[in-house]
Design a protein around this motif. Sequence first.
Motif, PDB file in Angstrom:
ATOM      1  N   GLU A   1       1.644   5.143  -4.628  1.00 47.76           N
ATOM      2  CA  GLU A   1       1.867   7.033  -5.308  1.00 47.76           C
ATOM      3  C   GLU A   1       2.812   6.621  -6.404  1.00 47.76           C
ATOM      4  O   GLU A   1       2.525   7.607  -7.416  1.00 47.76           O
ATOM      5  CB  GLU A   1       1.746   8.194  -3.817  1.00 47.76           C
ATOM      6  CG  GLU A   1       0.088   7.812  -3.964  1.00 47.76           C
ATOM      7  CD  GLU A   1       0.400   9.054  -2.772  1.00 47.76           C
ATOM      8  OE1 GLU A   1      -0.424  10.460  -2.998  1.00 47.76           O
ATOM      9  OE2 GLU A   1       0.724   9.032  -1.266  1.00 47.76           O
TER      10      GLU A   1
ATOM     11  N   LYS B   1      -6.091   3.803   3.296  1.00 46.95           N
ATOM     12  CA  LYS B   1      -4.982   4.278   2.540  1.00 46.95           C
ATOM     13  C   LYS B   1      -5.717   4.296   1.142  1.00 46.95           C
ATOM     14  O   LYS B   1      -4.218   5.060   0.288  1.00 46.95           O
ATOM     15  CB  LYS B   1      -3.874   3.441   2.834  1.00 46.95           C
ATOM     16  CG  LYS B   1      -3.664   3.792   4.017  1.00 46.95           C
ATOM     17  CD  LYS B   1      -2.829   2.814   5.004  1.00 46.95           C
ATOM     18  CE  LYS B   1      -2.123   2.402   6.771  1.00 46.95           C
ATOM     19  NZ  LYS B   1      -1.093   2.416   6.747  1.00 46.95           N
TER      20      LYS B   1
ATOM     21  N   ALA C   1      -7.720   6.108  -0.635  1.00 47.97           N
ATOM     22  CA  ALA C   1      -6.955   7.966  -0.761  1.00 47.97           C
ATOM     23  C   ALA C   1      -6.241   8.368  -1.535  1.00 47.97           C
ATOM     24  O   ALA C   1      -5.913   9.299  -2.431  1.00 47.97           O
ATOM     25  CB  ALA C   1      -6.389   8.123   0.518  1.00 47.97           C
ATOM     26  N   VAL C   2      -5.254   7.500  -2.486  1.00 46.16           N
ATOM     27  CA  VAL C   2      -4.539   7.748  -3.840  1.00 46.16           C
ATOM     28  C   VAL C   2      -5.051   7.004  -4.771  1.00 46.16           C
ATOM     29  O   VAL C   2      -3.915   7.750  -5.508  1.00 46.16           O
ATOM     30  CB  VAL C   2      -3.070   6.970  -3.137  1.00 46.16           C
ATOM     31  CG1 VAL C   2      -2.404   7.300  -2.076  1.00 46.16           C
ATOM     32  CG2 VAL C   2      -2.954   4.975  -3.081  1.00 46.16           C
TER      33      VAL C   2
ATOM     34  N   GLU D   1       0.552  -1.213   0.132  1.00 47.01           N
ATOM     35  CA  GLU D   1      -0.231   0.348  -0.165  1.00 47.01           C
ATOM     36  C   GLU D   1       0.204   0.919  -0.107  1.00 47.01           C
ATOM     37  O   GLU D   1       0.597   2.303  -0.589  1.00 47.01           O
ATOM     38  CB  GLU D   1      -1.266   0.036   0.940  1.00 47.01           C
ATOM     39  CG  GLU D   1      -0.304  -0.234   2.517  1.00 47.01           C
ATOM     40  CD  GLU D   1      -0.187  -1.240   3.087  1.00 47.01           C
ATOM     41  OE1 GLU D   1       0.621  -0.985   4.629  1.00 47.01           O
ATOM     42  OE2 GLU D   1       0.768  -1.887   1.883  1.00 47.01           O
ATOM     43  N   ASN D   2       2.222   1.007   0.518  1.00 45.58           N
ATOM     44  CA  ASN D   2       2.955   2.370   0.494  1.00 45.58           C
ATOM     45  C   ASN D   2       3.299   2.551  -0.949  1.00 45.58           C
ATOM     46  O   ASN D   2       4.449   3.593  -0.868  1.00 45.58           O
ATOM     47  CB  ASN D   2       3.617   2.426   1.844  1.00 45.58           C
ATOM     48  CG  ASN D   2       5.205   0.951   1.803  1.00 45.58           C
ATOM     49  OD1 ASN D   2       4.917   0.274   0.796  1.00 45.58           O
ATOM     50  ND2 ASN D   2       5.815   0.978   2.674  1.00 45.58           N
TER      51      ASN D   2
ATOM     52  N   HIS E   1     -14.926   2.140   6.989  1.00 47.85           N
ATOM     53  CA  HIS E   1     -13.969   3.128   6.339  1.00 47.85           C
ATOM     54  C   HIS E   1     -14.581   4.173   5.831  1.00 47.85           C
ATOM     55  O   HIS E   1     -13.934   4.948   4.553  1.00 47.85           O
ATOM     56  CB  HIS E   1     -12.778   2.640   5.906  1.00 47.85           C
ATOM     57  CG  HIS E   1     -12.349   1.828   6.824  1.00 47.85           C
ATOM     58  ND1 HIS E   1     -11.951   0.805   7.191  1.00 47.85           N
ATOM     59  CD2 HIS E   1     -10.547   2.352   7.458  1.00 47.85           C
ATOM     60  CE1 HIS E   1     -11.773   0.533   8.409  1.00 47.85           C
ATOM     61  NE2 HIS E   1     -11.010   1.068   8.185  1.00 47.85           N
TER      62      HIS E   1
ATOM     63  N   THR F   1      -7.417  -3.937  -3.368  1.00 49.15           N
ATOM     64  CA  THR F   1      -7.172  -4.658  -2.471  1.00 49.15           C
ATOM     65  C   THR F   1      -6.829  -5.246  -1.253  1.00 49.15           C
ATOM     66  O   THR F   1      -8.309  -5.521  -0.988  1.00 49.15           O
ATOM     67  CB  THR F   1      -6.604  -2.882  -1.627  1.00 49.15           C
ATOM     68  OG1 THR F   1      -6.130  -3.332  -0.198  1.00 49.15           O
ATOM     69  CG2 THR F   1      -8.049  -2.280  -1.597  1.00 49.15           C
TER      70      THR F   1
ATOM     71  N   VAL G   1      -6.878  -2.224   4.884  1.00 50.30           N
ATOM     72  CA  VAL G   1      -5.243  -0.394   4.127  1.00 50.30           C
ATOM     73  C   VAL G   1      -6.769  -0.689   2.940  1.00 50.30           C
ATOM     74  O   VAL G   1      -6.250   0.542   2.575  1.00 50.30           O
ATOM     75  CB  VAL G   1      -4.507  -0.989   3.216  1.00 50.30           C
ATOM     76  CG1 VAL G   1      -3.720  -1.769   4.516  1.00 50.30           C
ATOM     77  CG2 VAL G   1      -4.113  -2.490   2.394  1.00 50.30           C
TER      78      VAL G   1
END
Length: 333
Positions: free
Chosen positions: A155, A177, A180-181, A151-152, A312, A170, A174
């Motif tokens: 972007e 997260k 959001a991206v 997930e990180n 969420h 996903t 997460v």
Amino acid sequence: IKKSLAALKLIDLAILVLAENIFGEEEAGLLEELARLDVPVVIVHNKSDLSPVTSELREKVRTITGKEITEYSALQPGKHNPVLLANIKDSMPPMAIRSHGLVGDLVSPGDIVLLVTPIDIEAPEGRMILPQVQVIRDTLDNDCTAIILKENEIESFLGKTGITPRLVITDSQVFGKVSAVIPRDIPLTGFSIVLARQKGDFEEYLRGTPKISELKDSDRVLLLESCTHNVACDDIGRVKIPRWLTEFTGKKLEFDIVAGLDTFPRPVEDYALVIQCGGCMVTHRQLLNRLRDPKKHNIAITNYGMAIAYLHGIFDRAIEPFTGRKEKTGDLL
């Protein structure tokens, strides 16, 4: 006998074997229970070389069940095997032989599918979890390209490559997260939701998920996990979902969790909500039978992925690839 009857909830097809033209209350009761569970059945009369099926028995079984008896004798396999095998094949539910695909109707050959797989304390060492492996294989089976990342890394990956995935799937944990991206015009869902459509009662999940907002103090929630994995300190079913539910509702809730296919710890009527995992370790029939009693008692039922998406604030976005319904303005937190 109890264990044998309990096993009826786990099977896709039953073969009831008769002999010596005997069909009594036990056989009739067993067929009644199989009918209640929507389990198809083939009725076989064994040792027909010694005692052929009488017309009286055929008529009795036909009257009670609407089914015909298949004669069989192990001494005459060439005569009886083809008929018996044909009856079994015709009676077996299609989902027991070949399951529906996971993403085939969401993508086209050549598409890119982005799979987001966190590596956290719950992730098994040295391998992917089964839902991730199943989606990777189905993506390849549909002649698409699967890109797997954490997930990180999303972007950076999208920025460097300029790739626009046809679909993003996903891990539910997460969802916030990732949502959001990932640009809003790219379809997004979760592994658990994909499995829910393949194996679970998807329409029931869609109806039951919004009931989360109606939970009250002292309501009891049942979490159903279909496997017996090693429990981590931040376990999704035992820790994270209960925590997120409590934070979202602001209510004092009670939680029970059942692993594998064990019986419920209390009467099903005691629960206000049932949350079922994706069900990667069980069959379609086993999962539906698992949810039969809660559904019968009009208890709200949802799925791990759908519940997490709802908690969420991205429920509508997460189900949109399957329903076509656009995200509601008020669904975002």
